[in-house]
Design a protein around this motif. Sequence first.
Motif, PDB file in Angstrom:
ATOM      1  N   ALA A 112      -4.717  -7.429   7.375  1.00 13.55           N
ATOM      2  CA  ALA A 112      -3.473  -7.680   6.638  1.00 13.55           C
ATOM      3  C   ALA A 112      -3.072  -9.148   6.759  1.00 13.55           C
ATOM      4  O   ALA A 112      -2.682  -9.771   5.761  1.00 13.55           O
ATOM      5  CB  ALA A 112      -2.360  -6.772   7.150  1.00 13.55           C
TER       6      ALA A 112
ATOM      7  N   ASN B 263      -2.512 -12.060   3.859  1.00 16.18           N
ATOM      8  CA  ASN B 263      -1.119 -12.531   3.748  1.00 16.18           C
ATOM      9  C   ASN B 263      -0.153 -11.409   3.353  1.00 16.18           C
ATOM     10  O   ASN B 263       0.774 -11.614   2.560  1.00 16.18           O
ATOM     11  CB  ASN B 263      -0.997 -13.707   2.773  1.00 16.18           C
ATOM     12  CG  ASN B 263      -1.859 -14.868   3.181  1.00 16.18           C
ATOM     13  OD1 ASN B 263      -1.903 -15.247   4.350  1.00 16.18           O
ATOM     14  ND2 ASN B 263      -2.568 -15.435   2.225  1.00 16.18           N
ATOM     15  N   ILE B 264      -0.416 -10.215   3.874  1.00 14.36           N
ATOM     16  CA  ILE B 264       0.467  -9.079   3.646  1.00 14.36           C
ATOM     17  C   ILE B 264       0.734  -8.414   4.992  1.00 14.36           C
ATOM     18  O   ILE B 264       0.126  -8.779   5.997  1.00 14.36           O
ATOM     19  CB  ILE B 264      -0.143  -8.057   2.650  1.00 14.36           C
ATOM     20  CG1 ILE B 264      -1.485  -7.510   3.175  1.00 14.36           C
ATOM     21  CG2 ILE B 264      -0.291  -8.669   1.266  1.00 14.36           C
ATOM     22  CD1 ILE B 264      -2.095  -6.407   2.332  1.00 14.36           C
ATOM     23  N   ASN B 265       1.650  -7.435   5.013  1.00 14.00           N
ATOM     24  CA  ASN B 265       1.891  -6.728   6.270  1.00 14.00           C
ATOM     25  C   ASN B 265       1.005  -5.474   6.341  1.00 14.00           C
ATOM     26  O   ASN B 265       0.401  -5.053   5.352  1.00 14.00           O
ATOM     27  CB  ASN B 265       3.374  -6.394   6.448  1.00 14.00           C
ATOM     28  CG  ASN B 265       3.925  -5.519   5.335  1.00 14.00           C
ATOM     29  OD1 ASN B 265       3.229  -4.679   4.785  1.00 14.00           O
ATOM     30  ND2 ASN B 265       5.193  -5.708   5.020  1.00 14.00           N
ATOM     31  N   GLN B 266       0.935  -4.901   7.520  1.00  9.30           N
ATOM     32  CA  GLN B 266       0.059  -3.754   7.746  1.00  9.30           C
ATOM     33  C   GLN B 266       0.429  -2.532   6.893  1.00  9.30           C
ATOM     34  O   GLN B 266      -0.462  -1.881   6.337  1.00  9.30           O
ATOM     35  CB  GLN B 266       0.027  -3.398   9.226  1.00  9.30           C
ATOM     36  CG  GLN B 266      -0.999  -2.349   9.563  1.00  9.30           C
ATOM     37  CD  GLN B 266      -1.095  -2.080  11.055  1.00  9.30           C
ATOM     38  OE1 GLN B 266      -0.560  -2.819  11.862  1.00  9.30           O
ATOM     39  NE2 GLN B 266      -1.767  -1.003  11.408  1.00  9.30           N
TER      40      GLN B 266
ATOM     41  N   ARG C  67       1.599  -2.518   3.932  1.00  7.30           N
ATOM     42  CA  ARG C  67       1.129  -2.808   2.574  1.00  7.30           C
ATOM     43  C   ARG C  67      -0.392  -2.601   2.481  1.00  7.30           C
ATOM     44  O   ARG C  67      -0.890  -2.082   1.489  1.00  7.30           O
ATOM     45  CB  ARG C  67       1.504  -4.240   2.191  1.00  7.30           C
ATOM     46  CG  ARG C  67       1.230  -4.586   0.758  1.00  7.30           C
ATOM     47  CD  ARG C  67       2.478  -5.106   0.105  1.00  7.30           C
ATOM     48  NE  ARG C  67       2.226  -5.671  -1.206  1.00  7.30           N
ATOM     49  CZ  ARG C  67       2.379  -4.991  -2.330  1.00  7.30           C
ATOM     50  NH1 ARG C  67       2.784  -3.743  -2.298  1.00  7.30           N
ATOM     51  NH2 ARG C  67       2.154  -5.566  -3.484  1.00  7.30           N
ATOM     52  N   LEU C  68      -1.106  -3.009   3.508  1.00  6.96           N
ATOM     53  CA  LEU C  68      -2.550  -2.786   3.534  1.00  6.96           C
ATOM     54  C   LEU C  68      -2.839  -1.283   3.549  1.00  6.96           C
ATOM     55  O   LEU C  68      -3.758  -0.814   2.872  1.00  6.96           O
ATOM     56  CB  LEU C  68      -3.188  -3.461   4.752  1.00  6.96           C
ATOM     57  CG  LEU C  68      -4.704  -3.312   4.854  1.00  6.96           C
ATOM     58  CD1 LEU C  68      -5.409  -3.996   3.687  1.00  6.96           C
ATOM     59  CD2 LEU C  68      -5.190  -3.868   6.177  1.00  6.96           C
TER      60      LEU C  68
ATOM     61  N   PHE D  18       1.357  -1.919  -6.511  1.00 13.25           N
ATOM     62  CA  PHE D  18       0.710  -3.225  -6.644  1.00 13.25           C
ATOM     63  C   PHE D  18       0.699  -3.695  -8.090  1.00 13.25           C
ATOM     64  O   PHE D  18       0.228  -2.989  -8.972  1.00 13.25           O
ATOM     65  CB  PHE D  18      -0.729  -3.161  -6.122  1.00 13.25           C
ATOM     66  CG  PHE D  18      -0.817  -2.866  -4.660  1.00 13.25           C
ATOM     67  CD1 PHE D  18      -0.737  -3.874  -3.725  1.00 13.25           C
ATOM     68  CD2 PHE D  18      -0.957  -1.564  -4.222  1.00 13.25           C
ATOM     69  CE1 PHE D  18      -0.802  -3.602  -2.366  1.00 13.25           C
ATOM     70  CE2 PHE D  18      -1.033  -1.273  -2.866  1.00 13.25           C
ATOM     71  CZ  PHE D  18      -0.956  -2.297  -1.937  1.00 13.25           C
TER      72      PHE D  18
ATOM     73  N   ALA E  15       0.021  -9.478  -7.651  1.00 16.99           N
ATOM     74  CA  ALA E  15      -0.140  -9.271  -6.208  1.00 16.99           C
ATOM     75  C   ALA E  15      -1.600  -9.052  -5.853  1.00 16.99           C
ATOM     76  O   ALA E  15      -2.101  -9.588  -4.856  1.00 16.99           O
ATOM     77  CB  ALA E  15       0.706  -8.089  -5.740  1.00 16.99           C
TER      78      ALA E  15
ATOM     79  N   ASN F  16      -3.533 -12.293  -6.056  1.00 16.82           N
ATOM     80  CA  ASN F  16      -3.235 -13.108  -4.874  1.00 16.82           C
ATOM     81  C   ASN F  16      -4.013 -12.617  -3.660  1.00 16.82           C
ATOM     82  O   ASN F  16      -4.536 -13.425  -2.875  1.00 16.82           O
ATOM     83  CB  ASN F  16      -1.737 -13.100  -4.574  1.00 16.82           C
ATOM     84  CG  ASN F  16      -0.930 -13.847  -5.613  1.00 16.82           C
ATOM     85  OD1 ASN F  16      -1.455 -14.648  -6.369  1.00 16.82           O
ATOM     86  ND2 ASN F  16       0.354 -13.556  -5.671  1.00 16.82           N
ATOM     87  N   MET F  17      -4.105 -11.317  -3.492  1.00 15.81           N
ATOM     88  CA  MET F  17      -4.831 -10.763  -2.355  1.00 15.81           C
ATOM     89  C   MET F  17      -6.327 -11.009  -2.481  1.00 15.81           C
ATOM     90  O   MET F  17      -6.999 -11.304  -1.486  1.00 15.81           O
ATOM     91  CB  MET F  17      -4.522  -9.274  -2.195  1.00 15.81           C
ATOM     92  CG  MET F  17      -3.100  -9.056  -1.711  1.00 15.81           C
ATOM     93  SD  MET F  17      -2.462  -7.367  -1.619  1.00 15.81           S
ATOM     94  CE  MET F  17      -3.798  -6.290  -1.693  1.00 15.81           C
TER      95      MET F  17
END
Length: 110
Positions: free
Chosen positions: A48, A52-55, A57-58, A69, A73, A76-77
């Motif tokens: 994550a 650049n995301i939080n857990q 979100r993953l 999503f 987004a 970006n990921m």
Amino acid sequence: MANERFDSIWSAIEDSPEQAENMRVRVELMQALHERVAFWELTQREAAARLNINQPRLNDLFKGKISKFSLDALVNMTSAARLPVGVCLLPASIDILSAIHYPIYVSSSE
């Protein structure tokens, strides 16, 4: 009630061809991200952070929660995952499912 035939699952459940195509592309990006994260063999927390995301979100990504999503987004990921994203526009006459599995190249010279 008549039987209806659809080009894809997304065509069957979405209200418009545009929404169906948006969903198809989002799923494709989510699958690529899932495969990349699995390849890293990191903890969810580490993966994550790399995206650049939080857990949580993953975790949504892993569970396939498409509605959480946007295309932005996901792009970006994929960039954070160092997965280059390209766009390939196909003529409307090409069956998209066949084109995905068997690329068709159209030459401009005859």
